[in-house]
Design a protein around this motif. Structure first.
Motif, mmCIF file in Angstrom:
data_model
loop_
_atom_site.group_PDB
_atom_site.id
_atom_site.type_symbol
_atom_site.label_atom_id
_atom_site.label_comp_id
_atom_site.label_asym_id
_atom_site.label_seq_id
_atom_site.Cartn_x
_atom_site.Cartn_y
_atom_site.Cartn_z
ATOM 1 N N VAL A 111 -73.048 24.035 -142.444
ATOM 2 C CA VAL A 111 -72.321 23.710 -141.222
ATOM 3 C C VAL A 111 -70.849 24.061 -141.402
ATOM 4 O O VAL A 111 -70.204 23.603 -142.341
ATOM 5 C CB VAL A 111 -72.466 22.211 -140.906
ATOM 6 N N ARG A 151 -68.477 26.575 -144.877
ATOM 7 C CA ARG A 151 -68.331 25.778 -146.083
ATOM 8 C C ARG A 151 -67.982 26.683 -147.264
ATOM 9 O O ARG A 151 -67.240 26.292 -148.152
ATOM 10 C CB ARG A 151 -69.598 24.964 -146.369
ATOM 11 N N ALA A 179 -62.308 14.856 -130.301
ATOM 12 C CA ALA A 179 -63.688 15.321 -130.109
ATOM 13 C C ALA A 179 -64.224 15.784 -131.456
ATOM 14 O O ALA A 179 -63.474 16.327 -132.266
ATOM 15 C CB ALA A 179 -63.751 16.469 -129.097
ATOM 16 N N ASP A 180 -65.503 15.538 -131.722
ATOM 17 C CA ASP A 180 -66.116 15.932 -132.998
ATOM 18 C C ASP A 180 -67.622 15.913 -132.803
ATOM 19 O O ASP A 180 -68.241 14.852 -132.788
ATOM 20 C CB ASP A 180 -65.694 14.941 -134.098
ATOM 21 N N VAL A 181 -68.206 17.090 -132.630
ATOM 22 C CA VAL A 181 -69.630 17.140 -132.311
ATOM 23 C C VAL A 181 -70.238 18.424 -132.885
ATOM 24 O O VAL A 181 -69.591 19.472 -132.919
ATOM 25 C CB VAL A 181 -69.841 17.050 -130.775
ATOM 26 N N LEU A 182 -71.474 18.304 -133.373
ATOM 27 C CA LEU A 182 -72.194 19.474 -133.884
ATOM 28 C C LEU A 182 -72.780 20.242 -132.704
ATOM 29 O O LEU A 182 -73.565 19.696 -131.933
ATOM 30 C CB LEU A 182 -73.346 19.035 -134.794
ATOM 31 N N ARG A 196 -69.432 22.245 -136.587
ATOM 32 C CA ARG A 196 -68.669 21.094 -136.109
ATOM 33 C C ARG A 196 -67.571 21.571 -135.192
ATOM 34 O O ARG A 196 -66.744 22.379 -135.584
ATOM 35 C CB ARG A 196 -68.014 20.404 -137.304
ATOM 36 N N MET A 198 -64.329 20.427 -133.352
ATOM 37 C CA MET A 198 -63.407 19.294 -133.479
ATOM 38 C C MET A 198 -62.078 19.561 -132.785
ATOM 39 O O MET A 198 -61.559 20.667 -132.825
ATOM 40 C CB MET A 198 -63.129 19.005 -134.967
ATOM 41 N N LEU A 390 -82.666 24.613 -132.796
ATOM 42 C CA LEU A 390 -83.284 23.570 -133.604
ATOM 43 C C LEU A 390 -84.428 22.921 -132.835
ATOM 44 O O LEU A 390 -85.428 22.516 -133.410
ATOM 45 C CB LEU A 390 -82.216 22.529 -133.960
ATOM 46 N N ASP A 391 -84.295 22.813 -131.510
ATOM 47 C CA ASP A 391 -85.306 22.107 -130.728
ATOM 48 C C ASP A 391 -85.580 22.808 -129.386
ATOM 49 O O ASP A 391 -84.976 22.464 -128.369
ATOM 50 C CB ASP A 391 -84.862 20.654 -130.498
ATOM 51 N N GLY A 489 -70.664 16.073 -125.175
ATOM 52 C CA GLY A 489 -70.250 15.110 -126.189
ATOM 53 C C GLY A 489 -71.318 14.884 -127.248
ATOM 54 O O GLY A 489 -71.071 14.237 -128.257
ATOM 55 N N HIS A 490 -72.514 15.446 -127.003
ATOM 56 C CA HIS A 490 -73.617 15.367 -127.961
ATOM 57 C C HIS A 490 -74.131 16.780 -128.231
ATOM 58 O O HIS A 490 -73.979 17.662 -127.391
ATOM 59 C CB HIS A 490 -74.735 14.476 -127.408
ATOM 60 N N GLY A 491 -74.726 16.987 -129.395
ATOM 61 C CA GLY A 491 -75.143 18.332 -129.772
ATOM 62 C C GLY A 491 -76.437 18.760 -129.114
ATOM 63 O O GLY A 491 -77.228 17.946 -128.630
ATOM 64 N N HIS A 492 -76.654 20.091 -129.078
ATOM 65 C CA HIS A 492 -77.940 20.673 -128.709
ATOM 66 C C HIS A 492 -78.335 20.457 -127.252
ATOM 67 O O HIS A 492 -79.504 20.547 -126.912
ATOM 68 C CB HIS A 492 -79.052 20.173 -129.636
ATOM 69 N N TYR A 493 -77.375 20.148 -126.382
ATOM 70 C CA TYR A 493 -77.664 20.155 -124.950
ATOM 71 C C TYR A 493 -77.235 21.497 -124.335
ATOM 72 O O TYR A 493 -78.031 22.159 -123.690
ATOM 73 C CB TYR A 493 -76.934 19.017 -124.226
#
Lengths: 512, 512
Positions: A111, A151, A179-182, A196, A198, A390-391, A489-493
């Motif tokens: 990440v 990384r 703000a901090d979201v994957l 991330r 941010m 991922l989904d 504000g949430h990941g993967h949407y």
């Protein structure tokens, strides 16, 4: 209720800091900055370009240093085992015309951090942006987040220089997190990659290094109207900014006139209605065509009904693909190519390197169809399957089209042209509320350009429903920019293409 | 702002229906029901048990019908290719004492539906619960959601009876959706498994089938104090109910006395302070030790810093595991076992079948350490790695312990006993706010019981910090039940064990 407290509330803080969205909106409304004037940006940017002479050349794979095709699998790998690999993927989907396909894919499990440092000057938040070269960028130098680090970057696998300002994003408490979201990256090109995103506000003095400058959100909004200036990493972070609605009359820099970005061919009146409807969507208490619960329920159903199975396969055995000395591509020329480049530059963490890049087949089209419904802006989102998510699905623009790209869309038309594409391309200029060409991430993708658009359809009361109706086709839903800001504000949407358009909507929120 | 509307707002609806949390809280406050009185539940449940004679027996694998070990891989598979398979998994983690391990894992890619139908009677929401047999359940019959269906169930792969009430959950618009979110299942036993957790309010008349009954959330809250009555699927759905804070004086069934569940050994006063602090955490405007943004930022950092790599391997080749005629287990006896059972029962969709089950090694312990901070309840959540999670970590109880289970916890102690376990087990009875034994999903797990606890520590102002300090160790954070309820509106934040405890907190919110 105060009777139950046994001590004064000294330990608690508000769950939500209501001032942050308002401060971001004030920054969006400021189309000029305290530190660097908008009129001076072009000259500053040109100086940064001149300061960093560099050269990017295509090379055959055997001139890659440290990179090679793995003896057994044929995967393209680095000898350190780090950075990323180019492997093969077999994707099977249960929905749509094309049931399965094979493709190369970038695997980079780690990440990364995409971080923008913010600081208030004269009551207005400014964002510390970087003029950064990436080999795949159109124009090479683009405006990037303060920190853009894998990384490998910050653990020094490539033995380069320190990443400036990194500790604001890795040391808790170093600043105030806004703000901090994957968030996911391109699902068509990356396997399960997320970064991330941010935004951190500095509470101390910040020394500005040579390639960096402070800009308001409004200034970046103006630059988002130029082609290939604001890079993808900056756009995805800006999408995550929780911007509120602030009327344009609230100018935090009263001495500076607000400059309206001229919409591409649209009359001022229609643009004004559009921006007012955009701001309305972010006002507290404003409704939407679907409640938040209904929107999430629809998304959950879309994600549940899709069966997407992916299997990693050796790049060597990828059916339909072949490897030449300087390219991995499909025999029929469809889809993207894997190529290699050499880079010589002074402004990167290391001064020269070679690397593989993914090169798409042509200019993409990424567009939201938008409508004003009862005076509130709505955009038509699409629940889109990509092999690397991922989904199963994420929310994509109404139209997401890259020529020859593999897609699995329930509504895909026989010619391989997705729904609404021709409608977007044929839209009258006075319907286009936003248009610019942007590049995808220049560290992995070579000249991956797309035309990003916001195109308005329909009349407000739905009487003349037109070609983009209020009643959505399967797989599509009307949502307000305010609802998208809640989801991001949430990941993967929201996928990365939708996030670029949301960043534009965030920046436009300040336009008069 | 009304001037910009060109038509009355006939198309929009509120983004958030504020009445839903309040109506759920009123249901939680109603410890008796309109339809089935609490005092009559035990007799009704006993009748359902008597109505369904059934028998579950352990069998050797070669007596499984339709199931066999795959010739090449040794995976345990069904001849239809559906239901689920038991395969091998190699998990590598970057953090913690144990760097990698091998284990069997259940793979079941399809998304199931766990749905509870709700309906208002005399102004109080009641939930339609089912007395349902599962072969792995302790007591066999437990209280389940209205619908508990795998996709195989409702596409009729096993040629059984129709799933009752299913269309409320699969046909959009059939009822009013109160909650609908994809949630993970056990990451230690399932690979990437998630289910749709739904609560749908019926707007039409509902015919109650023999094994079903209407109960208030408060009645279910009372039943949650009994061992092995409310099944896991019901608990995870109840966790997703967006419950508000309602003072206990607001009893929607005034003719019925509110019954306080007697805390296990605790004095009434301490329990009253606990429930008031619990309700406070859900009141609008109530603060928390960490703001929502800070909590999400910490979670994003935890998820980012973990490198978890999983690789599917053939069950046959799983190092350290061996297969006997009636069990797959570790040679050293640690961890869980794979076994087989035959089931004969009348109340399932089909009347008799055989299947594999996972059997853990002993009774688990799942506990939240809780504290009142400035009069607001906080629980200590743990960012926990499990091999089967879609994305590295989810939030777990303070203590999640199954004897011999493979864990990767940064803070794991040398003896394999996780932090805070001994503290929880040694807690004085007057610190225990909730305690009951519950089973995990009886369709996959055999007698997988855990003791679920809420144990209060510390004094309110933090002066006497005690063994569970305000300053959290790495990997842990204090969060309010209100914050957990916000997070559980999205998938992959709270693991299934934490959701059981949140369901208890939801149901306790109505206690006086």
């Amino acid at each position: 209720m105060t009777g139950i407290r046994s001590a004064p509330p000294v330990l608690l803080r508000p769950r939500v800091d209501g001032s942050v969205p308002e401060r971001l909106a004030r920054s969006a409304a400021a189309t000029d900055g305290i530190v660097l004037r908008t009129e001076d940006f072009a000259a500053w940017f040109a100086r940064r370009r001149d300061a960093h002479p560099f050269r990017v050349e295509r090379i055959p794979f055997d001139r890659l240093e440290g990179w090679s095709f793995h003896e057994r699998t044929g995967d393209l790998v680095h000898r350190s085992g780090r950075f990323f690999t180019v492997e093969g993927l077999h994707v099977t989907v249960d929905e749509g015309r094309r049931g399965d396909w094979h493709q190369p894919i970038i695997r980079q499990a780690e990440v990364g951090i995409l971080g923008i440092l913010a600081k208030e000057f004269h009551g207005v938040l400014h964002l510390l942006m970087q003029a950064k070269m990436e080999p795949g960028n159109v124009n090479l130098l683009q405006l990037s987040p303060t920190v853009q680090a894998t990384r490998s970057n910050y653990t020094k696998v490539h033995r380069g220089a320190d990443v400036k300002y990194l500790d604001y994003f890795t040391r808790p408490g170093r600043g105030r997190v806004l703000a901090d979201v994957l968030q996911s990256e391109h699902g068509a090109w990356f396997l399960h990659k997320s970064n991330r995103n941010m935004i951190v506000e500095a509470l101390d003095d910040v020394t500005v290094a040579p390639d960096f400058c402070w800009l308001t959100l409004g200034q970046i909004g103006l630059l988002l109207h130029q082609d290939n200036v604001v890079n993808m990493d900056a756009r995805t972070v800006l999408a995550c900014a929780p911007v509120a609605a602030v009327p344009p009359s609230v100018s935090p820099v009263p001495s500076v006139p607000l400059v309206s970005p001229e919409p591409a061919g649209g009359p001022g009146d229609a643009f004004g209605l559009f921006t007012r409807a955009l701001r309305r969507s972010r006002e507290p208490g404003t409704g939407a065509l679907h409640s938040d619960t209904e929107l999430l329920s629809w998304f959950t159903a879309e994600r549940s009904r899709q069966d997407v199975a992916v299997r990693r396969v050796p790049l060597r055995e990828l059916p339909g693909w072949h490897r030449a000395p300087d390219v991995v591509e499909r025999a029929d020329g469809r889809g993207f190519r894997v190529v290699a480049v050499s880079v010589a530059a002074a402004s990167r963490e290391v001064s020269a390197w070679t690397q593989p890049l993914i090169e798409p087949n042509g200019m993409g089209v990424m567009a939201f169809a938008v409508r004003r419904i009862d005076g509130v802006l709505h955009v038509l989102v699409h629940a889109r399957v990509e092999g690397g998510y991922l989904d199963t699905v994420e929310l994509a623009p109404t139209v997401q089209y890259v020529p020859g790209e593999f897609v699995a869309a329930a509504g895909e038309e026989p010619a391989g042209r997705p729904p609404f594409l021709d409608l977007i391309l044929a839209a009258a200029p006075d319907r286009v509320r936003y248009e610019a060409v942007h590049s995808e991430e220049g560290g992995r993708f070579l000249a991956a350009q797309s035309r990003y658009l916001l195109v308005e359809f329909g009349d407000e009361d739905g009487d003349d429903d037109g070609p983009v109706p209020l009643q959505e086709p399967p797989g599509y839903r009307w949502a307000t920019p305010g609802q998208l800001s809640s989801l991001v504000g949430h990941g993967h949407y929201l996928n990365v293409q939708a996030r670029t358009l949301l960043a534009c909507l965030n920046a436009l929120a300040g336009a008069p």
